[in-house]
Write an enzyme that holds these catalytic residues in place. Sequence first.
Site, short mmCIF file in Angstrom:
data_model
loop_
_atom_site.label_atom_id
_atom_site.label_comp_id
_atom_site.label_asym_id
_atom_site.label_seq_id
_atom_site.Cartn_x
_atom_site.Cartn_y
_atom_site.Cartn_z
N GLU A 1 0.85 -1.19 0.00
CA GLU A 1 0.00 0.00 0.00
C GLU A 1 0.88 1.24 0.00
O GLU A 1 2.06 1.17 0.34
CB GLU A 1 -0.90 -0.02 1.23
CG GLU A 1 -0.12 0.07 2.54
CD GLU A 1 -0.92 -0.42 3.75
OE1 GLU A 1 -1.01 -1.65 3.94
OE2 GLU A 1 -1.42 0.42 4.49
N LYS B 1 2.87 4.50 0.97
CA LYS B 1 3.37 5.07 2.22
C LYS B 1 3.00 6.54 2.19
O LYS B 1 3.53 7.31 1.38
CB LYS B 1 4.88 4.88 2.34
CG LYS B 1 5.47 5.53 3.58
CD LYS B 1 6.72 4.80 4.04
CE LYS B 1 7.52 5.54 5.10
NZ LYS B 1 6.81 6.16 6.19
N ASP C 1 2.89 10.33 3.06
CA ASP C 1 3.86 11.25 3.64
C ASP C 1 3.09 12.30 4.44
O ASP C 1 2.88 13.42 4.01
CB ASP C 1 4.67 11.92 2.54
CG ASP C 1 5.86 12.67 3.10
OD1 ASP C 1 6.17 12.47 4.30
OD2 ASP C 1 6.48 13.45 2.37
N ARG D 1 2.15 10.65 17.34
CA ARG D 1 3.16 9.66 17.67
C ARG D 1 3.97 10.05 18.91
O ARG D 1 4.32 9.22 19.72
CB ARG D 1 4.13 9.48 16.50
CG ARG D 1 5.30 8.55 16.86
CD ARG D 1 6.50 8.79 15.97
NE ARG D 1 6.11 8.68 14.61
CZ ARG D 1 5.99 7.53 13.98
NH1 ARG D 1 6.26 6.42 14.61
NH2 ARG D 1 5.59 7.49 12.75
N GLU E 1 -2.46 7.77 9.08
CA GLU E 1 -1.64 8.92 8.72
C GLU E 1 -2.55 10.08 8.33
O GLU E 1 -3.41 9.93 7.45
CB GLU E 1 -0.75 8.50 7.53
CG GLU E 1 0.40 9.39 7.28
CD GLU E 1 1.66 9.02 8.10
OE1 GLU E 1 1.57 8.21 9.05
OE2 GLU E 1 2.71 9.58 7.78
N TYR F 1 -4.50 2.47 8.75
CA TYR F 1 -3.89 1.22 8.28
C TYR F 1 -3.70 0.19 9.39
O TYR F 1 -3.08 -0.83 9.19
CB TYR F 1 -2.56 1.49 7.59
CG TYR F 1 -1.63 2.40 8.36
CD1 TYR F 1 -1.04 1.96 9.54
CD2 TYR F 1 -1.37 3.69 7.93
CE1 TYR F 1 -0.22 2.78 10.28
CE2 TYR F 1 -0.54 4.53 8.65
CZ TYR F 1 0.03 4.08 9.82
OH TYR F 1 0.84 4.90 10.55
N LYS G 1 11.22 3.26 -0.42
CA LYS G 1 11.08 4.69 -0.67
C LYS G 1 11.39 5.01 -2.13
O LYS G 1 12.39 4.55 -2.67
CB LYS G 1 12.05 5.48 0.23
CG LYS G 1 11.85 5.23 1.71
CD LYS G 1 10.63 5.89 2.26
CE LYS G 1 10.80 7.19 2.84
NZ LYS G 1 11.25 7.74 3.92
N CYS H 1 28.69 41.45 5.19
CA CYS H 1 27.30 40.98 5.34
C CYS H 1 26.38 41.75 4.39
O CYS H 1 26.44 42.98 4.35
CB CYS H 1 26.85 41.17 6.78
SG CYS H 1 25.09 40.92 7.02
N CYS I 1 24.10 44.15 6.86
CA CYS I 1 24.60 45.27 7.68
C CYS I 1 25.98 45.76 7.23
O CYS I 1 26.47 46.77 7.75
CB CYS I 1 24.63 44.88 9.15
SG CYS I 1 25.91 43.66 9.53
N CYS J 1 27.89 36.40 9.37
CA CYS J 1 28.03 37.82 9.65
C CYS J 1 28.49 37.87 11.10
O CYS J 1 27.88 37.27 11.97
CB CYS J 1 26.68 38.52 9.50
SG CYS J 1 26.72 40.17 10.23
N CYS K 1 23.59 42.70 13.97
CA CYS K 1 23.08 42.76 12.59
C CYS K 1 21.56 42.65 12.63
O CYS K 1 21.01 41.78 13.29
CB CYS K 1 23.67 41.61 11.78
SG CYS K 1 22.91 41.42 10.16
S1 IVH Z 1 2.30 0.64 8.82
C1 IVH Z 1 4.80 -0.13 13.03
N1 IVH Z 1 1.38 1.72 6.66
O1 IVH Z 1 5.21 5.59 8.14
C2 IVH Z 1 4.59 0.79 11.93
N2 IVH Z 1 2.73 3.08 8.06
O2 IVH Z 1 8.01 5.11 8.78
C3 IVH Z 1 3.56 0.24 11.01
N3 IVH Z 1 3.03 5.37 7.25
O3 IVH Z 1 4.76 5.06 11.58
C4 IVH Z 1 3.18 1.30 10.13
N4 IVH Z 1 1.84 5.16 5.44
O4 IVH Z 1 3.36 6.93 10.34
C5 IVH Z 1 2.13 1.91 7.75
N5 IVH Z 1 0.48 2.54 4.71
C6 IVH Z 1 1.20 2.73 5.80
C7 IVH Z 1 1.82 3.97 6.07
C8 IVH Z 1 2.57 4.11 7.23
C9 IVH Z 1 2.56 5.98 6.16
C10 IVH Z 1 3.88 6.02 8.26
C11 IVH Z 1 3.48 5.71 9.67
C12 IVH Z 1 4.62 4.92 10.21
C13 IVH Z 1 5.74 5.49 9.43
C14 IVH Z 1 6.93 4.58 9.46
#
Ligand code: IVH
Length: 706
Positions: free
Chosen positions: A118, A120, A122, A141, A185, A237, A337, A431, A434, A449, A454
Site C-alpha cells: 500500500e 506510504k 507522507d 506519535r 496517517e 492502516y 522509498k 554581510c 549590515c 556575519c 546585525c
Molecule cells: S504501517 C509499526 N502503513 O510511516 C509501523 N505506516 O516510517 C507500522 N506510514 O509510523 C506502520 N503510510 O506513520 C504503515 N500505509 C502505511 C503507512 C505508514 C505511512 C507512516 C506511519 C509509520 C511510518 C513509518
Amino acid sequence: MDRDSAAKKMGRLKAEISRHNELYYQKAEPVITDVEYDALERELSALENQFPDLAVTDSPTREVGSDRDANFPSVAHSRPMLSLQNSYELAEVEAFDQRVRKELRSAADEEGSVYSLEPKMDGVALAVRYKDGRLFLGLTRGDGRHGDDVTANARTFREIPLDLEPGWQDVFPGPEVRMFEARGEAFLTFSRFQALNLEREAAGQDSLANPRNATAGTLKTLDVDEVRRRELSVFFYQLFPLYPEDPDKQQTADGNLEFSDHFSEMKALETLGLPVNPFLKKASQISGIEAILKELETQRPHLDYQIDGVVIKVADRKSQLKLGATAKAPRWGLAFKFAAEEAVTLLRDITLQVGRTGVITPVAELEPVELAGTTVSRATLHNWAEMERKDIRIGDRVVVVKGGDIIPKVLRVLKEHRNGKERLLAAPGVCPVCGHTTGQQDNEVALRCLNPLCPAVVAGRLRHFASRNACDIDGLGDRSIELFLELGLIRGPADLFGLDPAVLSELPGWGEKSAQRLVLGLEQARRRPWSAKIFALGISQVGVSTALTLARHYPDIDRLREATAGDLADLPDIGPIVGETVVAFLSSSAGGTMIDDLKAAGFFLDEELLPPPELAYQGETWFGGKVFVLTGTLERMKRTEAKEAIENLGGKVTGSVSKRTDVLVAGAKSGSKLVKAEQLGIEVVDEEQFELLLAEAQKTVAENDG
Ligand code: IVH
C-alpha cells in the site's frame, strides 16, 4: 578506523542525526532527503556494530524521533508506535523477502510470504481511540511511547466519525470489544493545501511551506476552528481492540489475532467507516512486488496527496507475531522509498539570507517549476563550500529536488547546457544586510556575519524567541517583528515586554484588540516552562531536548550561567562541543546583555526548577499500574534503586513471575524467572531498555509537572 576516531565520529553522527530528527519531527522542516538521513543512520549503525562498547543507549539508531509539544498533555500509547525500516533498492526488498522466508521457514508455505502493498503516506501519524462506539481520544506519535493528546483536533476531521453505526462490534470476530484503537496517517491534499495558501495570500498571511509541515502544524494548533477550516484528511492502516479492564488480555494486545491478516484488518476499518487508502494489493513473489512498486510510482504524480514510497507488509498476523519487532520497527514490514522527484529549471540569480545565528546562506532564485505537487521558485544552496563543490553558477540549468520531499535544493548542474555566460558568485566579504565583515568560526563551513547586532540576526532571534516551542507568543508574527524593528520600538526580545499598548494600537494594521492580544501573549511568555525559556534564547545547537536537559539540571538562569563547559559536557546527551557553545553564548557580550535585559524585564523567575523526577507520579506513564519483577544482575543500578524508581512512577514490584506480571526486567545471568516469563508471554526488557524506559517516563513526569 581506530577507537578514538570512531568515538569522535560516532559523537558527531549522533549530534547530526539528532539535529535532523528535531528538524523533521519538531519543526516539520527537514533540510536533507530521507536518503541522506538514512545514510547517516547506517554509518552510525555500522560503527556501533564495529565498536559495540561505544554504542550509547539513547542512540538515534534505536529510538524514533519525537514530535512532543509542551502545549498538549501527553498520554501513554497502548503499545509503542514504531517506525519502519526503509529501503531504496529492489535488492533490499529481495533481502527482506529472503529473511522473512528463512525465519518463517516457509519457502513452501504460501501463508507466510504473502505480502500486502500500500502507499506510504507522507503525512503525520495519528492514533484514535473509540469507546462504546464513540471517539474519545486522538494522539500523535510523540516519542513513540507517549503521544500528544490532540483529541479536539481529531474531532474536526470530516472523515473521522464521532459516533459509529450500531453493530460496529461485529467487525471484531473475537470476544466482545468495547474499546479499540485505529492508527493511520493524517495529511492535507494538494488541492486543499493550494486553496489554503491562496486564501492566506489574499489575507496577507505567510504561506504554508508544504503539505506535511502544514499537517504537523495543524494537528498542534490550539485554535480548533482554524483546525476545522484546514480540512485535514486521514487514511488508517491499523486496527486493534483494547481491554483496559482486563490486564491479562491487554498483555496479549500486541499479539491480537482478531484479524487473520492485514487484508481483513483493512476491511474491518472500512466497515467501521474509517477511511482507508483504496490502493491495497497482494503479492507473493518478488516479480509481483516489483510490478506493484512500478505501478505506484507511475500513479504518484497523479495523486492528490503526497506519498513517498510503498509499505510492504507480511500480511498474515501469525507470521507477523512470529517475526516480531525491534525497539524501533516491526520486522514484518519494509518501506520502499521512491527516489525524490526531480525537475530541471533555470537558476536566475543567487541571493543571500542571514539567519538568527548570523549564518549566511546562498539561496537559488529559480524560474518557477512544478515539483511534487507544489511550485518551486527558491532552493537552498547550503554554503559556499557546497556551491564550489557543485560548481553552481548564475545562469545554469540545474536539477532541483525536495529535501525529504520538502525543502527544495539544487542537486546538480547540467553543464552541457552552458553557453559561457554563466557567472560565479564569490563568497561575500561583508554581510549583505549590515555591511559588517564576515568570517568562519573554528573550522566551520558556514560563513557568518560577525556582527551580533546585525538587523537580520536580531530579527531572526526575535522570530525564534516568539516561536511555538519557545515563548509561543500569540499575536506576534514575522511581519509585526519587522515593523517594530523598523520603527525602532525594539532592539531585542527584552524590549517586547516594555511595549506600550497605547502606542501599538496606533500602528498601521493594529488596533486595541491586537495590542491587547500581544500584551496577554507576553504575559503568558513569562509563564512558559523553564526549558522553553532556555530554548527561546536561541543558543546555537540547543534544540528542545538539549534545553530540557539543561532545565532539569540547573534551577535558574544564574546557576546556568555559572556552569562550565566541563559541567555541561557531563550531562546526558550533551557533548563537549555543545557544552562549549552554550558557555560561549552565555558569556558573550551579546548573549550576556540579552539575558541581563530579559532579567530586568522580569522574564526569568527566581526559581524555575522543574519538579524532581523522583516524585511519585499520578499521571500516566509506561510504568503506571504495571506489575514488575526484577531478576538477574543489574550492572548499573542497585535493585533497591530500580524498585524505588518503578514505584515512584506508579508501578508495582513483586518477587515472583505469575500471570499477573506485566514486565520482567532481566539483568545479566537471568535464570528460571526469564524462562517462565517467556513461557507466559510476558514482556521482557533488558537493563538497557529498562533504563531507556525509565528515562523517558521521568522526562514525561518532569514535563507534565513543569
Ligand atoms: S504501517 C509499526 N502503513 O510511516 C509501523 N505506516 O516510517 C507500522 N506510514 O509510523 C506502520 N503510510 O506513520 C504503515 N500505509 C502505511 C503507512 C505508514 C505511512 C507512516 C506511519 C509509520 C511510518 C513509518
